[in-house]
Design an enzyme around this catalytic site. Structure first.
Site, PDB file in Angstrom:
ATOM      1  N   ASP A 172       1.016  -1.362  -0.027  1.00 15.23           N
ATOM      2  CA  ASP A 172      -0.006  -0.236  -0.004  1.00 15.23           C
ATOM      3  C   ASP A 172       0.928   1.105  -0.034  1.00 15.23           C
ATOM      4  O   ASP A 172       1.655   1.473   1.087  1.00 15.23           O
ATOM      5  CB  ASP A 172      -0.962   0.205   1.286  1.00 15.23           C
ATOM      6  N   VAL A 173       0.700   1.923  -0.947  1.00 12.08           N
ATOM      7  CA  VAL A 173       1.754   3.156  -1.132  1.00 12.08           C
ATOM      8  C   VAL A 173       1.391   4.243  -0.342  1.00 12.08           C
ATOM      9  O   VAL A 173       2.480   5.177   0.175  1.00 12.08           O
ATOM     10  CB  VAL A 173       1.844   3.667  -2.525  1.00 12.08           C
ATOM     11  N   ASP A 175       3.710   9.642 -23.102  1.00 12.29           N
ATOM     12  CA  ASP A 175       2.831   9.981 -23.568  1.00 12.29           C
ATOM     13  C   ASP A 175       2.671   8.878 -24.736  1.00 12.29           C
ATOM     14  O   ASP A 175       3.618   8.834 -25.632  1.00 12.29           O
ATOM     15  CB  ASP A 175       2.557  11.246 -24.178  1.00 12.29           C
ATOM     16  N   HIS A 176       1.883   7.786 -24.592  1.00 17.56           N
ATOM     17  CA  HIS A 176       2.010   6.764 -25.402  1.00 17.56           C
ATOM     18  C   HIS A 176       1.917   6.791 -27.019  1.00 17.56           C
ATOM     19  O   HIS A 176       2.370   6.036 -27.687  1.00 17.56           O
ATOM     20  CB  HIS A 176       1.120   5.448 -25.135  1.00 17.56           C
ATOM     21  N   LYS A 217       3.817   5.445 -31.104  1.00 14.22           N
ATOM     22  CA  LYS A 217       3.103   4.995 -32.169  1.00 14.22           C
ATOM     23  C   LYS A 217       3.932   5.087 -33.469  1.00 14.22           C
ATOM     24  O   LYS A 217       4.740   5.887 -33.472  1.00 14.22           O
ATOM     25  CB  LYS A 217       1.765   5.508 -32.201  1.00 14.22           C
ATOM     26  N   GLU A 251     -12.663   9.639 -31.169  1.00 17.47           N
ATOM     27  CA  GLU A 251     -12.940   8.340 -30.660  1.00 17.47           C
ATOM     28  C   GLU A 251     -14.594   7.920 -30.745  1.00 17.47           C
ATOM     29  O   GLU A 251     -15.467   8.777 -30.545  1.00 17.47           O
ATOM     30  CB  GLU A 251     -12.658   8.105 -29.059  1.00 17.47           C
ATOM     31  N   ASP A 287      -7.677  15.705 -20.631  1.00 15.11           N
ATOM     32  CA  ASP A 287      -7.460  14.351 -20.826  1.00 15.11           C
ATOM     33  C   ASP A 287      -6.808  14.143 -22.262  1.00 15.11           C
ATOM     34  O   ASP A 287      -5.981  13.219 -22.464  1.00 15.11           O
ATOM     35  CB  ASP A 287      -8.717  13.677 -20.879  1.00 15.11           C
ATOM     36  N   HIS A 299      -1.826  14.648 -25.860  1.00 12.10           N
ATOM     37  CA  HIS A 299      -1.732  13.806 -27.266  1.00 12.10           C
ATOM     38  C   HIS A 299      -1.693  15.045 -28.327  1.00 12.10           C
ATOM     39  O   HIS A 299      -0.823  14.969 -29.017  1.00 12.10           O
ATOM     40  CB  HIS A 299      -2.849  12.850 -27.333  1.00 12.10           C
TER      41      HIS A 299
END
Length: 488
Positions: free
Chosen positions: A90-91, A176-177, A181, A215, A234, A239
């Site tokens: 538990d952090v 940041d995924h 890509k 999306e 978000d 992004h």
């Protein structure tokens, strides 16, 4: 100084949704390709009472659900599970974190280490403090942070300050995924690997730029988080602004972390602030109501949330970059949920020819355009004018056709690495090129905070749009009042 190869990886929040959908399957994919460092050990940690065997069962189930069907290999899975262990913690408990630190110390055995914090951002500083107290922030260690880094500039600064008290900036890898890509990588190759485009990549030749991240899904299981964040925080803050930077930045001297990120921050600092009346005229916020996506009826946002809300699920912005390269060129940024189709693309419209020699025959000459599609399919299309076949007794007729490169087809024999595979490999090797620097995060928040303040001061509420459409009507007006139209 370049960090040494990591031989230990700890994932905090290892039983969470992101870990099961993306992180663990990505590490398995690297295992199957033989790309993980041979000595790498992976320790998962989260709240709960799982033991090592229970966690390995969870890992196997996650890979069975989320790894591509053609890549599920029993031998690779067994080899991967042999690397994996688990210790609950538990952090919020200093005792539990101290015990976890002792386990990490023993497992590291002096090698390089990476700590991936896939938790709520409020725990980033406390976790880093616990690692520092145990002496686990040595030069061979680095920490990965998932977005969002805060919910505004002040909270972002506080989180970054807490992390910086333990880890030097060159050992902080903010994820940041989108930057992992394949299509985003190819944007850099397209711009800086071809002599054809760079002379034209400026305000003299480009009329407008559109960046869309659409999306089809709603908020699904993220309603609590999403209602606090909204589309602006978000999606656009990270992004879309990262895609904007890669589209607009100057050529870096080298393809290495400092050169690339130095050019990106210049773009963010050149963004024209939106304040006061500019916010109302340059931005649109929307919220979806009930409608249909792909022929399936879907509820509205408030119905999914179960209460009233002023949170935006759609945002469109007309942005300007005030520098020599882009002066006067509008950058239209758009993102939303429950759109008609899923897509991430960059649309670059070139300026019209100064004079048409075909006007006498009534031929219409449309501007050339470049479309860089990033998902769901990666492709590059260049729209050109072409003579329409025929005798043209009444004058030459023209049609717009596309030179279309389907990257998946062009490289059909090569495996497509998903974003987290590339990002994990870079982080383990200490390469920060595809990660976001602190000053980028904070510059982006400063710009976005100005928009939020403008909405608040003007008491602007999101405009309604039916699910399955491209947003509220005012988003159309945002472009058309300047003689432009959204690409749909």
């Amino acid at each position: 100084m370049t960090a040494p190869l990591a031989t230990h990886l700890t994932i905090f929040g290892a039983t969470g949704d992101l870990a099961q959908r993306m992180l663990l399957p990505s590490l398995y994919g690297l295992q199957r390709e033989g790309l993980l460092p041979p000595a790498l050990r992976i320790l998962g940690s989260a709240r709960g009472e799982l033991d090592g065997e229970g966690f390995r069962t969870l890992v196997a189930a996650a890979i069975a659900r989320h790894a591509p069907a053609g890549e599920r290999d029993p031998a690779s899975l067994r080899a991967f599970l042999e690397r994996v262990d688990f210790q609950p913690a538990d952090v919020s408990s200093p005792e539990a974190m101290a015990a976890l630190a002792r386990t990490i110390t023993a497992a590291r055995d002096g090698g390089g280490a990476a700590y991936h914090l896939s938790t709520a951002p409020r725990w980033y500083a406390p976790i880093c403090a616990a690692l520092g107290a145990a002496g686990l922030n040595d030069p061979g260690a680095r920490v990965l942070l998932e977005k969002p880094i805060g919910h505004d500039l002040a909270s972002s600064v506080a989180i970054n300050d807490g992390v910086a008290a333990v880890f030097d900036e060159d050992r902080v890898f903010r994820v940041d995924h989108y930057l992992g890509k394949e299509g985003v990588q190819n944007l850099l190759a397209l711009r800086f690997g071809n002599a054809l485009f760079e002379p034209l990549w400026n305000a003299r030749h480009i009329e407008q730029v559109q960046i869309t991240v659409a999306e089809t899904v709603g908020v699904e299981g993220r309603a609590g988080y999403y209602d606090e964040a909204g589309a602006l925080r978000d999606m656009l803050q990270n992004h879309l602004l990262q895609l904007l930077c890669l589209t607009a930045m100057e050529p870096p001297a080298h393809f290495e972390p400092h050169s690339v990120r130095n050019e990106k921050i210049k773009v963010l600092r050149s963004l024209r602030p939106l304040r006061g009346g500019d916010v109302a005229s340059h931005t649109v916020a929307g919220q979806y109501t009930a409608g249909a996506v792909g022929g399936t009826a879907v509820p509205g946002y408030r119905d999914e949330l179960g209460r009233d809300s002023r949170t935006e699920t759609f945002v469109a912005v007309r942005a300007h970059i005030d520098n020599w390269r882009w002066s006067g060129v509008p950058f239209y940024l758009r993102t939303g949920k429950r759109m008609p189709r899923r897509c991430t693309e960059i649309y670059i419209q070139f300026r019209a020819i100064p004079h048409s020699i075909f006007a006498g025959g009534g031929a219409r000459v449309a501007p050339n355009a470049l479309v860089i599609a990033l998902q769901p399919e990666e492709r590059i299309a260049l729209a050109l004018m072409n003579k329409t076949p025929g005798l043209d007794r009444g004058g030459v007729k023209l049609s717009q056709v596309a030179l279309d490169l389907d990257l998946r087809h062009a490289f059909a024999e090569q495996r497509r690495f998903i974003a987290y595979e590339r990002l994990y490999l870079d982080a383990l090797e200490g390469n920060g090129t595809l990660f976001v620097r602190r000053d980028e995060i904070e510059a982006a928040w400063q710009w976005v905070d100005g928009i939020h303040a403008g909405w608040r001061d003007a008491d602007l509420t999101p405009k309604s749009y039916p699910a399955g459409t491209w947003g509220p009507a005012s988003a159309v007006v945002l472009t058309e009042r300047h003689g432009h139209s959204w690409r749909e």
